[in-house]
Design a protein around this motif. Sequence first.
Motif, PDB file in Angstrom:
ATOM      1  N   GLU A   1       0.628  64.106  60.530  1.00  0.00           N
ATOM      2  CA  GLU A   1      -0.138  64.858  61.532  1.00  0.00           C
ATOM      3  C   GLU A   1      -1.495  65.301  60.993  1.00  0.00           C
ATOM      4  O   GLU A   1      -2.389  65.655  61.753  1.00  0.00           O
ATOM      5  CB  GLU A   1       0.658  66.096  61.986  1.00  0.00           C
ATOM      6  N   ASN A   2      -1.628  65.283  59.669  1.00  0.00           N
ATOM      7  CA  ASN A   2      -2.894  65.666  59.061  1.00  0.00           C
ATOM      8  C   ASN A   2      -3.692  64.449  58.589  1.00  0.00           C
ATOM      9  O   ASN A   2      -4.454  64.532  57.614  1.00  0.00           O
ATOM     10  CB  ASN A   2      -2.658  66.642  57.902  1.00  0.00           C
ATOM     11  N   GLY A   3      -3.484  63.328  59.229  1.00  0.00           N
ATOM     12  CA  GLY A   3      -4.328  62.162  58.970  1.00  0.00           C
ATOM     13  C   GLY A   3      -3.850  61.220  57.887  1.00  0.00           C
ATOM     14  O   GLY A   3      -4.551  60.275  57.536  1.00  0.00           O
ATOM     15  N   TYR A   4      -2.684  61.479  57.339  1.00  0.00           N
ATOM     16  CA  TYR A   4      -2.160  60.600  56.292  1.00  0.00           C
ATOM     17  C   TYR A   4      -1.278  59.500  56.876  1.00  0.00           C
ATOM     18  O   TYR A   4      -0.640  59.687  57.913  1.00  0.00           O
ATOM     19  CB  TYR A   4      -1.322  61.406  55.301  1.00  0.00           C
ATOM     20  N   TYR A   5      -1.250  58.369  56.164  1.00  0.00           N
ATOM     21  CA  TYR A   5      -0.300  57.310  56.467  1.00  0.00           C
ATOM     22  C   TYR A   5       0.881  57.506  55.523  1.00  0.00           C
ATOM     23  O   TYR A   5       0.716  57.473  54.303  1.00  0.00           O
ATOM     24  CB  TYR A   5      -0.948  55.947  56.246  1.00  0.00           C
TER      25      TYR A   5
ATOM     26  N   LEU B   1      -2.653  69.660  49.313  1.00  0.00           N
ATOM     27  CA  LEU B   1      -3.407  68.904  50.323  1.00  0.00           C
ATOM     28  C   LEU B   1      -4.164  69.812  51.284  1.00  0.00           C
ATOM     29  O   LEU B   1      -4.809  69.348  52.223  1.00  0.00           O
ATOM     30  CB  LEU B   1      -2.456  67.990  51.112  1.00  0.00           C
ATOM     31  N   GLY B   2      -4.069  71.116  51.055  1.00  0.00           N
ATOM     32  CA  GLY B   2      -4.795  72.049  51.911  1.00  0.00           C
ATOM     33  C   GLY B   2      -4.146  72.271  53.261  1.00  0.00           C
ATOM     34  O   GLY B   2      -4.822  72.632  54.228  1.00  0.00           O
ATOM     35  N   ILE B   3      -2.835  72.055  53.325  1.00  0.00           N
ATOM     36  CA  ILE B   3      -2.110  72.256  54.585  1.00  0.00           C
ATOM     37  C   ILE B   3      -1.314  73.560  54.504  1.00  0.00           C
ATOM     38  O   ILE B   3      -0.513  73.750  53.573  1.00  0.00           O
ATOM     39  CB  ILE B   3      -1.171  71.060  54.877  1.00  0.00           C
ATOM     40  N   GLU B   4      -1.546  74.453  55.438  1.00  0.00           N
ATOM     41  CA  GLU B   4      -0.858  75.747  55.477  1.00  0.00           C
ATOM     42  C   GLU B   4       0.644  75.573  55.744  1.00  0.00           C
ATOM     43  O   GLU B   4       1.040  74.706  56.526  1.00  0.00           O
ATOM     44  CB  GLU B   4      -1.448  76.617  56.595  1.00  0.00           C
TER      45      GLU B   4
END
Length: 419
Positions: A124-128, A325-328
Amino acid sequence: DSSDIIEVQRHVKAKHEEPDPELFGIAEGKNVIVISMESLQTFVINETVNEDENGEGGEVITPFLNSLIDESIYFENFYHQTGQGKTSDSEYLLANSMYGRDSGSVFFTHAGNAFDALPSNVSENGYYASVMHANNKSFWNRDMMYQSLGYDRYFDIMSYDVHEENSVGWGLKDVDFFEQSIDLLKSQPEPYYTKFITLTNHFPFELDEEDKFIEEGDYPSRTLSRYFPTVRYMDYALEYFFDRLKEEGMYEDSIFIMYGDHYGISENHNRSMAMYLDKEEITPFDTVQLQRVPKFIHIPGYDGNKVMDTVSGQIDLKPTILHLLGIETKGMFHFGTDLTAPDRESFTILRDGSFISDDYLFTRGVCYDKETEEEIEIEFCEPFFESVNLDLGYSDKILYGDLLRYKDHEQEEVLSQND
Ligand code: GP9
Ligand code: MN
């Protein structure tokens, strides 16, 4: 029912720890390479085997990983928390920051549950998000479970060229596995989050002669004896992979999360293990300490590397990775905490209810002083009992009640109640 999730949410919310601001987001946008190292235990790290009577001439078991410690944030008191589900349990712990079942494997029994898993979070944060592993896709029911966890792709055995010459034991040799994975990695959109699951260092630890870089051990247990050269081979395969990624220019833009999935040497080999460790016997205390597995966070170019002695486990991987990864993670149902969080409690729980703090270790009804390794009064361990039961109990409650079905519905309500 759905009110249960509110109770659990209060519990996990209280466990949340704020990340280290220096590390939060440090790997944002970089490729993430996770490596599950088959059956690798900490007792072989920085050690030798086959010394002579004077304790000399021993052969180093993990030369590459030993050197990687200096270039990583390395956790020396990191425990696997798996049960009968072995590799699949470690995958479940990593993906969900929740405990697996106390018997059997979640991958088989609850693949239809609702999850809020790491692969879907990063996706959901742009990763494959993908997995590479040269085994049949249905082994451990992975083909079903990986969909529920939110992976975009599983590169199973069908993606690899496997034949007799490049196989041993359970299948494709680790070096060939990593080599063939380079092109698969390149085929993915970036940034990617890709988990590699190695295979060669798996019971019964078979190896071709040409891949034996060190001699087998000389113990009554053939299993323990064979373990040393297969670990040494996996160590070589990891070094090979790093070298190839550097050659291909794929190393710099990646971060590496590496951990042992579970023990390789069971208690059936205690007599030989005691000989190797120069101990009279393997006590229940030793058995718990042998459940430590190596854990590396390797960030190319990072200058804050250190060895951390905080007591931790696989349950802590998910919040750690998301924060890098900077994801809360606030509001997520995590039973672990970011390994690098400044206020993190040094503590971990094994699936059988054993637990370890900085000072104490509890297993099989007995409390031990970690310093003396002696049994002490139960009073020292009692203060931890309640939170241990709550953690395992609430984690089970989510699993068996499939409570994350209600997550999106209840989350806002609960957060506003508590704030
Ligand atoms: C099989 C591999 C090994 O695909 O992951 O599984 P294990 O026996 O270690 O659970
Ligand atoms: Mn395994």
